[in-house]
Write a protein that holds these residues in place. Structure first.
Motif, PDB file in Angstrom:
ATOM      1  N   LYS A   1       0.685  -1.272   0.032  1.00 34.07           N
ATOM      2  CA  LYS A   1      -0.093  -0.142   0.027  1.00 34.07           C
ATOM      3  C   LYS A   1       0.844   1.305   0.024  1.00 34.07           C
ATOM      4  CE  LYS A   1      -3.740  -2.521   2.620  1.00 34.07           C
ATOM      5  NZ  LYS A   1      -4.113  -2.834   3.826  1.00 34.07           N
ATOM      6  N   VAL A   2       2.376   1.306   0.172  1.00 32.52           N
ATOM      7  CA  VAL A   2       2.996   2.384   0.045  1.00 32.52           C
ATOM      8  C   VAL A   2       3.212   2.543  -1.266  1.00 32.52           C
ATOM      9  CG1 VAL A   2       5.494   3.220   0.644  1.00 32.52           C
ATOM     10  CG2 VAL A   2       4.232   1.399   2.183  1.00 32.52           C
ATOM     11  N   PRO A   3       2.938   4.167  -1.737  1.00 27.11           N
ATOM     12  CA  PRO A   3       3.017   4.345  -3.171  1.00 27.11           C
ATOM     13  C   PRO A   3       4.420   4.334  -3.801  1.00 27.11           C
ATOM     14  CG  PRO A   3       1.959   6.096  -1.474  1.00 27.11           C
ATOM     15  CD  PRO A   3       2.371   5.049  -0.816  1.00 27.11           C
ATOM     16  N   GLU A   4       4.472   4.153  -4.968  1.00 29.93           N
ATOM     17  CA  GLU A   4       5.796   3.719  -5.529  1.00 29.93           C
ATOM     18  C   GLU A   4       6.981   5.018  -5.412  1.00 29.93           C
ATOM     19  OE1 GLU A   4       7.100   1.049  -6.828  1.00 29.93           O
ATOM     20  OE2 GLU A   4       5.017   0.099  -6.056  1.00 29.93           O
ATOM     21  N   GLU A   5       6.137   6.252  -5.426  1.00 24.24           N
ATOM     22  CA  GLU A   5       7.069   7.286  -5.329  1.00 24.24           C
ATOM     23  C   GLU A   5       7.703   7.558  -3.930  1.00 24.24           C
ATOM     24  OE1 GLU A   5       2.881   9.006  -4.953  1.00 24.24           O
ATOM     25  OE2 GLU A   5       3.961   7.449  -6.206  1.00 24.24           O
ATOM     26  N   THR A   6       7.080   6.708  -2.912  1.00 24.32           N
ATOM     27  CA  THR A   6       7.592   6.889  -1.728  1.00 24.32           C
ATOM     28  C   THR A   6       8.829   5.828  -1.485  1.00 24.32           C
ATOM     29  OG1 THR A   6       5.500   7.387  -0.470  1.00 24.32           O
ATOM     30  CG2 THR A   6       7.077   6.580   0.736  1.00 24.32           C
ATOM     31  N   LYS A   7       8.497   4.713  -2.163  1.00 26.15           N
ATOM     32  CA  LYS A   7       9.354   3.463  -2.320  1.00 26.15           C
ATOM     33  C   LYS A   7      10.776   3.992  -2.846  1.00 26.15           C
ATOM     34  CE  LYS A   7       6.160  -0.398  -2.081  1.00 26.15           C
ATOM     35  NZ  LYS A   7       5.744  -1.603  -2.702  1.00 26.15           N
ATOM     36  N   ALA A   8      10.632   5.061  -3.663  1.00 27.17           N
ATOM     37  CA  ALA A   8      11.622   5.522  -4.368  1.00 27.17           C
ATOM     38  C   ALA A   8      12.641   6.083  -3.639  1.00 27.17           C
ATOM     39  CB  ALA A   8      11.333   6.443  -5.466  1.00 27.17           C
TER      40      ALA A   8
ATOM     41  N   SER B   1      20.865   3.312   3.498  1.00 23.97           N
ATOM     42  CA  SER B   1      21.662   4.035   4.322  1.00 23.97           C
ATOM     43  C   SER B   1      20.617   4.949   5.369  1.00 23.97           C
ATOM     44  CB  SER B   1      22.718   5.326   3.813  1.00 23.97           C
ATOM     45  OG  SER B   1      21.725   6.277   3.351  1.00 23.97           O
ATOM     46  N   TRP B   2      21.004   5.656   6.379  1.00 27.46           N
ATOM     47  CA  TRP B   2      20.170   6.411   7.063  1.00 27.46           C
ATOM     48  C   TRP B   2      19.239   7.393   6.217  1.00 27.46           C
ATOM     49  CZ3 TRP B   2      19.344   7.166  12.417  1.00 27.46           C
ATOM     50  CH2 TRP B   2      19.950   6.381  13.110  1.00 27.46           C
ATOM     51  N   GLU B   3      19.585   7.815   5.103  1.00 30.09           N
ATOM     52  CA  GLU B   3      18.808   8.537   4.236  1.00 30.09           C
ATOM     53  C   GLU B   3      17.619   8.061   3.367  1.00 30.09           C
ATOM     54  OE1 GLU B   3      19.882  11.748   4.185  1.00 30.09           O
ATOM     55  OE2 GLU B   3      20.959  11.018   5.552  1.00 30.09           O
ATOM     56  N   GLY B   4      17.475   6.570   3.768  1.00 37.35           N
ATOM     57  CA  GLY B   4      16.281   5.875   3.300  1.00 37.35           C
ATOM     58  C   GLY B   4      15.300   5.899   4.318  1.00 37.35           C
ATOM     59  N   TYR B   5      15.412   6.781   5.447  1.00 41.34           N
ATOM     60  CA  TYR B   5      14.445   7.044   6.604  1.00 41.34           C
ATOM     61  C   TYR B   5      13.003   7.832   5.705  1.00 41.34           C
ATOM     62  CZ  TYR B   5      11.986   9.247  10.592  1.00 41.34           C
ATOM     63  OH  TYR B   5      11.120   9.597  11.361  1.00 41.34           O
ATOM     64  N   VAL B   6      12.091   7.196   6.228  1.00 41.20           N
ATOM     65  CA  VAL B   6      10.929   7.662   5.376  1.00 41.20           C
ATOM     66  C   VAL B   6       9.955   7.776   6.631  1.00 41.20           C
ATOM     67  CG1 VAL B   6       8.887   7.836   3.781  1.00 41.20           C
ATOM     68  CG2 VAL B   6      11.274   6.649   3.121  1.00 41.20           C
ATOM     69  N   PRO B   7       9.748   9.196   7.120  1.00 38.21           N
ATOM     70  CA  PRO B   7       8.874   9.203   8.317  1.00 38.21           C
ATOM     71  C   PRO B   7       7.478   8.535   8.663  1.00 38.21           C
ATOM     72  CG  PRO B   7       9.977  11.315   7.993  1.00 38.21           C
ATOM     73  CD  PRO B   7      10.047  10.438   6.789  1.00 38.21           C
ATOM     74  N   GLU B   8       6.720   8.560   7.193  1.00 39.50           N
ATOM     75  CA  GLU B   8       5.505   8.166   7.190  1.00 39.50           C
ATOM     76  C   GLU B   8       5.490   6.572   7.260  1.00 39.50           C
ATOM     77  OE1 GLU B   8       6.047   9.797   3.035  1.00 39.50           O
ATOM     78  OE2 GLU B   8       6.777  10.219   5.366  1.00 39.50           O
ATOM     79  N   VAL B   9       6.627   5.777   6.817  1.00 33.63           N
ATOM     80  CA  VAL B   9       6.644   4.698   6.721  1.00 33.63           C
ATOM     81  C   VAL B   9       7.181   4.088   7.920  1.00 33.63           C
ATOM     82  CG1 VAL B   9       7.830   2.517   5.948  1.00 33.63           C
ATOM     83  CG2 VAL B   9       7.107   4.333   4.145  1.00 33.63           C
ATOM     84  N   HIS B  10       8.003   4.525   8.622  1.00 35.72           N
ATOM     85  CA  HIS B  10       8.302   4.552   9.941  1.00 35.72           C
ATOM     86  C   HIS B  10       7.269   4.458  10.912  1.00 35.72           C
ATOM     87  CE1 HIS B  10      11.807   4.426  12.792  1.00 35.72           C
ATOM     88  NE2 HIS B  10      11.299   5.143  13.532  1.00 35.72           N
TER      89      HIS B  10
ATOM     90  N   LEU C   1      11.670  -6.850   5.964  1.00 37.04           N
ATOM     91  CA  LEU C   1      11.906  -5.219   5.931  1.00 37.04           C
ATOM     92  C   LEU C   1      12.889  -5.199   5.045  1.00 37.04           C
ATOM     93  CD1 LEU C   1      11.490  -4.133   9.780  1.00 37.04           C
ATOM     94  CD2 LEU C   1      10.027  -3.699   7.678  1.00 37.04           C
ATOM     95  N   GLU C   2      14.027  -6.059   5.099  1.00 40.39           N
ATOM     96  CA  GLU C   2      15.123  -5.713   4.275  1.00 40.39           C
ATOM     97  C   GLU C   2      14.702  -5.976   2.715  1.00 40.39           C
ATOM     98  OE1 GLU C   2      19.778  -6.721   4.017  1.00 40.39           O
ATOM     99  OE2 GLU C   2      18.829  -7.478   5.667  1.00 40.39           O
ATOM    100  N   ARG C   3      14.126  -7.117   2.513  1.00 36.90           N
ATOM    101  CA  ARG C   3      13.426  -7.519   1.377  1.00 36.90           C
ATOM    102  C   ARG C   3      12.539  -6.435   0.623  1.00 36.90           C
ATOM    103  NH1 ARG C   3       9.685  -9.911  -1.659  1.00 36.90           N
ATOM    104  NH2 ARG C   3       8.070 -10.009  -0.126  1.00 36.90           N
ATOM    105  N   GLN C   4      11.851  -5.711   1.369  1.00 35.00           N
ATOM    106  CA  GLN C   4      10.763  -4.706   0.844  1.00 35.00           C
ATOM    107  C   GLN C   4      11.940  -3.332   0.438  1.00 35.00           C
ATOM    108  OE1 GLN C   4       7.974  -4.716   0.040  1.00 35.00           O
ATOM    109  NE2 GLN C   4       7.486  -6.788   0.764  1.00 35.00           N
ATOM    110  N   GLY C   5      13.085  -3.532   0.870  1.00 35.32           N
ATOM    111  CA  GLY C   5      14.032  -2.374   0.663  1.00 35.32           C
ATOM    112  C   GLY C   5      13.959  -1.223   1.754  1.00 35.32           C
ATOM    113  N   TYR C   6      13.162  -1.589   2.699  1.00 35.34           N
ATOM    114  CA  TYR C   6      13.350  -0.523   3.940  1.00 35.34           C
ATOM    115  C   TYR C   6      13.950  -0.854   4.959  1.00 35.34           C
ATOM    116  CZ  TYR C   6      11.573   3.269   6.872  1.00 35.34           C
ATOM    117  OH  TYR C   6      11.568   4.382   7.663  1.00 35.34           O
TER     118      TYR C   6
END
Length: 727
Positions: free
Chosen positions: A370-377, A382-391, A425-430
């Motif tokens: 359900k996470v939008p593709e633009e969010t997955k992008a 690294s730490w820069e992959g932190y997305v507040p709404e997913v967290h 979580l790792e498989r999902q890329g997050y």
């Protein structure tokens, strides 16, 4: 998940181990070498214990045991350098029973009265062959076209000659001897037998390599140079630690192949080939380094280590160049080659994490769908992959911290399901490190924090509203965190003033708090004068300065100038920081970088397909080699996780898993970049960019979380019993 033997298998292994310790000692091995490398008394003793009946079905007078049971014998046979063609005899007796027509010979072979071996290659194409045990064998089972035949070997044809390791091999013209058909059109049965032989040889070689490393370690604990035990020198201990990972990996790769066959996995056939090739290489390197550890004494025939050096090379080479089996693995992975495989019987080992693990992974997969593709992008390793709404989404479903107990995380997830969740979580890329560090800090606050921290900070972390960073390393300390000089001085009102600098405070630009290790006492040994604090990063006196790496990630250097915090923000006792830090170890699961390596392989396959080179032998070999490293990484991680969950003795399994996977990630990323050059130079979106990034990402994996050198020292000490190599 299970890495334990059954009670019966443990008894079988121990029985053979005791027998071989007494009857295949190096004294007995040397004595057998005087008469061509075969020990008839040993052979008869093995027969009395049922060795040659293990794989023979019960209806044919055997024990009807599985491949795994016979592999346990082969590991002990390798450890003790058994003087005779044991792997070949295990396969030959089963073939005689399966095909019938030679009952008297089968009975003699089971009883140890006759030696029966196998011919590795098609007699129709290659009638003259080297035969393991050919100098003492009464018969050889081989394939001739589509038929399986029995060749009677008269004494006149058993022409022993000097050879590399003084084993009873012989080159025999099988085409000139009496031959009869055992099975018409039974080529597949023989093909399956050869696959079984590869597994036995893999396990036997792992036993040789393990014992060579043990002998080297014992010597390194006795021999002194320059007034010190040579085992304290990293030049001695670190290569041995690397090879312990390799040789254990060789055994576990064979275990995986056996397990895959029992499960009907498509990975079984290529895994057999890779297990054999990998074991040949790992054993050869292990015995060479073991001999090198002895220095000049290793060259002396008075020392036993040279026996292992010679056997490790001689045993498998009767089949030919092991590199050809790597090519075979490539064909099985990429050209659709599907060999016949043996019936393996019961297999006790299991790498399945269970139904709960599958359910948790499915739940996570549903959330991420359900996470939008633009969010997955925005996801990044690294730490820069932190997305507040997913967290926050993960926190709301109590899936942000699956490694924490229920009273903190809000959910009771059993250990294997936790491992699976982190993998998903790792498989999902997050797989941002932010959640992992926040999890560690939450546990430490729960265990050592004041009521104020538990009320003000802990709920924010658990709720997914804030991140935390780690303030361990300093510019002058590197991995030696106990040398921290960032100073905490207690003021008259009981509060603390913090002054100093922290390096590699990744995520400090995103986090609200830093878990900081400080120097509070300079008048005691360095590891006793440390204290830990939670320090707000958005406070006066804190400066966060970016440090960018060539890996496409950002870390930070942070400066603390007169930062004042109350004593209630201290974790644990004053000068008790080392004890406080130990809480973080409860979250160790001995993982590695398998998911990143798998993604790299898939990207390389896609790029190779685009370049039109996927069908080339060189391409298939190099991709197959990377798969071997991936599967060994998986197996070492599984063992570490299993040992942690089941409270098994700690022999450095976690450091082995991390160190091995990071090192092969680095070496394979280089090789796959070479393989796909010059296209791999590009950062074009898609597989090419990922492959390019993997090369840069891999460089850091051998450094953060403890350098490979630190982990090698831990493996050497815990896994090999070598003395401490650092102060």
């Amino acid at each position: 998940m299970n890495f334990d033997l059954t009670e019966e298998q443990g008894m079988v292994r121990d029985t053979f181990a005791r027998f071989l310790d007494e009857n295949s000692s190096t004294v007995r091995v040397r004595k057998a070498m005087e008469t061509g490398g075969f020990d008839q008394e040993l052979w008869s003793g093995l027969a009395e214990l049922g060795a040659f009946a293990m794989r023979v079905p019960e209806h044919a007078g055997g024990m009807g045991l599985g491949v795994f049971d016979a592999a346990l014998l082969m590991e002990e046979a390798g450890r003790t350098l058994v003087s005779g063609p044991l792997a070949e005899a295990l396969v030959a007796t089963r073939l005689l029973a399966q095909l019938g027509g030679a009952e008297e010979l089968l009975e003699q072979a089971i009883g140890g009265e006759a030696v029966v071996s196998i011919a590795m290659h098609d007699l129709a194409a290659k009638p003259v062959q080297w035969i393991a045990g050919g100098a003492v064998a009464q018969a050889v089972v081989g394939r001739k076209g589509n038929d399986v035949v029995l060749v009677t070997i008269p004494e006149s044809a058993r022409k022993a000659e000097e050879n590399l390791a003084t084993t009873p091999i012989a080159e025999i013209d099988l085409g000139a001897l009496e031959t009869r058909v055992l099975g018409s059109g039974a080529a597949a049965t023989f093909e399956a037998a050869i696959e079984e032989w590869k597994l036995y040889m893999s396990i036997g070689l792992s036993g040789i390599g393990r014992e060579a490393l043990r002998l080297a370690s014992v010597y390194a604990n006795e021999r002194k140079a320059f007034g010190q035990l040579i085992g304290t020198f990293q030049g001695i201990s670190h290569p041995l630690a690397d090879l312990l990972c390799d040789i254990d990996g060789a055994k576990f790769l064979a275990w995986k192949a056996i397990h895959d066959m029992s499960e009907g996995s498509e990975e079984a056939a290529p895994c057999i080939s890779l297990a054999y090739w990998y074991a040949c290489d790992a054993a050869a390197r292990s015995v060479a380094q073991g001999l090198h550890t002895f220095g000049g004494y290793g060259l002396s025939v008075e020392y036993d280590i040279h026996l292992f050096n010679l056997r490790a090379k001689a045993w498998p080479l009767v089949m030919g160049d092991p590199q050809l089996v790597l090519e075979e693995a490539g064909r099985r992975l990429y050209a659709g080659e599907k060999p016949a495989l043996p019936d393996v019987g019961e297999v006790p080992i299991d790498f399945d994490l269970g139904d709960e693990a599958r359910a948790v992974c499915a739940e996570l997969a549903e959330l991420f769908s359900k996470v939008p593709e633009e969010t997955k992008a925005k996801f990044h390793y690294s730490w820069e992959g932190y997305v507040p709404e997913v967290h926050k989404m993960l926190a709301e479903h109590n899936l942000l911290f699956p490694g924490l107990p229920e009273h903190i995380s809000g959910r009771n997830i059993t250990p294997y399901a936790r491992i699976a969740a982190m993998g998903e979580l790792e498989r999902q890329g997050y797989n941002t490190p932010g959640a992992g560090v926040a999890s560690m800090v939450a546990m430490m606050i729960d265990k050592y924090g004041s009521d104020e921290l538990k009320q003000e900070v802990l709920p924010k972390i658990i709720g997914g509203d804030v991140l935390c960073s780690l303030g361990y390393s300093e510019p002058s300390c590197g991995s030696d965190v106990f040398a921290a000089q960032c100073k905490a001085t207690q003021l008259e009102d009981g509060s603390w003033r913090i002054d100093g600098t922290k390096m590699w405070t990744s995520g400090a630009n995103l986090a609200s708090y830093v878990l900081m290790l400080t120097r509070t006492n300079s008048n005691v040994p360095k590891h006793k004068g440390l204290t830990m604090f939670i320090v707000p990063l958005k406070t006066d006196g804190v400066t966060v300065q970016a440090v960018h790496t060539f890996q496409d990630e950002r870390t930070n250097i942070t400066f603390y100038d007169g930062v004042t915090i109350p004593d209630s923000w201290r974790l644990g006792e004053i000068d008790g920081g080392v004890k406080t830090m130990s809480a973080a170890l409860e979250l160790e699961h001995g993982g590695g970088f398998s998911k990143a390596i798998k993604g790299m392989i898939e990207a390389a396959e896609e790029v190779c397909e685009e370049m039109g080179i996927l069908g080339e032998t060189r391409t298939q070999c190099r991709l197959a080699r990377t798969y071997a490293h991936l599967w060994v990484s998986d197996m070492l991680a599984y063992r570490s996780q299993w040992a942690s969950v089941e409270k098994k003795p700690n022999h450095g399994y976690g450091p082995m898993a991390k160190m091995y996977s990071s090192e092969v990630f680095l070496s394979d990323s280089r090789d796959l970049l070479d393989l796909t050059a010059p296209l791999s130079l590009s950062k074009r979106p898609g597989a090419v960019a990922l492959l390019n990034q993997c090369y840069r990402h891999a460089a850091g994996t051998t450094i953060y979380g403890g350098t490979s050198e630190v982990h090698r020292s831990m493996v050497a000490e815990r896994g090999l019993g070598l003395p401490r190599t650092r102060g």
